[in-house]
Design an enzyme around this catalytic site. Structure first.
Site, PDB file in Angstrom:
ATOM      1  N   ASP A 109      17.560 101.294  14.684  1.00 19.94           N
ATOM      2  CA  ASP A 109      17.840 101.293  13.243  1.00 19.94           C
ATOM      3  C   ASP A 109      16.730 102.072  12.550  1.00 19.94           C
ATOM      4  O   ASP A 109      15.561 101.978  12.920  1.00 19.94           O
ATOM      5  CB  ASP A 109      17.990  99.880  12.681  1.00 19.94           C
ATOM      6  CG  ASP A 109      16.793  98.982  12.936  1.00 19.94           C
ATOM      7  OD1 ASP A 109      15.927  98.874  12.057  1.00 19.94           O
ATOM      8  OD2 ASP A 109      16.728  98.372  14.028  1.00 19.94           O
ATOM      9  N   GLU A 143      15.675  89.519   3.395  1.00 18.44           N
ATOM     10  CA  GLU A 143      14.556  88.892   4.093  1.00 18.44           C
ATOM     11  C   GLU A 143      13.382  88.547   3.191  1.00 18.44           C
ATOM     12  O   GLU A 143      12.465  87.846   3.607  1.00 18.44           O
ATOM     13  CB  GLU A 143      14.083  89.791   5.229  1.00 18.44           C
ATOM     14  CG  GLU A 143      13.712  91.206   4.803  1.00 18.44           C
ATOM     15  CD  GLU A 143      13.390  92.106   5.984  1.00 18.44           C
ATOM     16  OE1 GLU A 143      12.213  92.100   6.386  1.00 18.44           O
ATOM     17  OE2 GLU A 143      14.299  92.792   6.488  1.00 18.44           O
TER      18      GLU A 143
END
Length: 349
Positions: A35, A124
């Protein structure tokens, strides 16, 4: 008595299924992945592909107005080299209304693309939100993205939040892309299975300078249909092209920074043979990707950048290809961990 109890406990642990002690892969078919975001800079996807990578998740956006500077070129080049592509949005919402707004923005940014993998929510950093608020925001974002695109969505989360923050109800509705480093099998969470497993942030891959996140993905990460995402009607300038007239003293690097793009992309869009040679009054096609140009000014060899919420010196150093210490020295910053929203920074280019 204690010895007997201990023995019974050990027997129970021995005969518990692995899924009760860990979060396991949803399939035995595993694909190698990475990613990426602007942190990796320009990526040679031909080399990435030849190094055995099958899937690349690309950061498209953050908040309600930030488009990753390398989103478009990452997408185009990954697709051109035959990689399977997914997108993720870095969610910063602090209430349900902001979650829906950011979902609209995310889908606007990725409209007219054709992803192969489920659309990911990366949530997050929670600030002062409580667990219920986090789950309400997550549900609102995921539901809205699904409604707008007609495509499946997935939650990216570290193992701790997947166990202690994101609810069992969310786990029943949405699959998991889990992050946990230094383990062969992720920890027990509210999910029985993972479809993505980010196992290190210090991976190396041919075609990428520096470190990159490495992932494993199961076959379930793929969308049921690979079709183009339709426009939502929320599109603004960040997903369009415009024409810029070169001014005396301009460089391609200045223009790229002003419009939140890259020199390499400008070279590709305009078929420029020598990126160090542009002329006054020359017309340059530029992709407008964010609102950076609204607050970015120039003085001779510097830009004047207005700090936005969430900016850090390390992020700005990477974005403008300089160093934290150079920015700090130029602006007489005593604490490199402390900059303020609205503050104007001179950055050498």
């Amino acid at each position: 008595m204690k010895i007997k109890v201990l023995g019974i406990t050990l027997l129970i642990l021995i005969f518990l299924p692995v899924s009760a002690l860990a979060t396991v892969a949803s399939s035995s078919t595993i694909y190698s992945g990475i990613d990426v975001s602007n942190w990796q800079g320009y990526i040679n996807y031909e080399e990435v592909k030849s190094d055995g990578i099958n899937i690349v998740y690309i950061k498209s956006s953050q908040g309600n107005n930030i488009v990753d500077a390398y989103f478009k070129i990452n997408y185009n080049n990954a697709k051109a080299n035959g990689l399977q592509v997914g997108f993720y949005h870095f969610l910063t919402a602090r209430n349900v209304e902001e979650a829906i707004e950011q979902a609209n923005f995310f889908v606007s940014v990725i409209s007219n693309t054709m992803p192969d993998c489920k659309l990911a929510m990366d949530f997050e950093q929670f600030g002062n939100l409580n667990v219920q608020e986090i789950n309400n925001i997550s549900e609102a974002f995921l539901q809205r993205v699904g409604e707008l695109t007609g495509k499946e969505v997935i939650i990216y989360s570290d193992a701790s939040n997947a166990k202690n923050v994101f609810s069992i109800e969310l786990a029943k509705k949405y699959p998991l892309w889990i992050a946990e480093y230094g383990v062969e099998v992720p920890s027990n969470t509210n999910w029985e299975f993972w479809e993505g497993f980010q196992y290190t942030s210090e991976g190396t891959v041919n075609g990428i300078q520096g470190l990159v996140d490495r992932d494993k993905f199961t076959k379930d990460i793929f969308l049921s249909e690979t079709t183009q995402i339709s426009e939502t009607g929320n599109e603004e300038n960040y997903n369009q092209d415009t024409t810029y007239i070169v001014q005396s003293g301009n460089t391609l690097s200045q223009i790229a920074i002003k419009y939140g793009t890259t020199v390499k992309e400008l070279v590709m869009l305009n078929n420029i043979k020598n990126p160090n040679l542009i002329f006054p009054n020359q017309k340059i096609i530029v992709p407008i990707k964010s609102n950076v140009q609204n607050d970015t000014l120039y003085d001779s060899n510097h830009i004047i950048y207005t700090v936005e919420k969430g900016n850090t010196l390390s992020e700005l150093a990477v974005r403008f290809r300089t160093t934290i210490m150079q920015i700090a020295k130029l602006n007489d910053i005593q604490n490199v961990n402390l900059i303020f929203t609205g503050e104007k920074l001179r950055i050498e280019i």
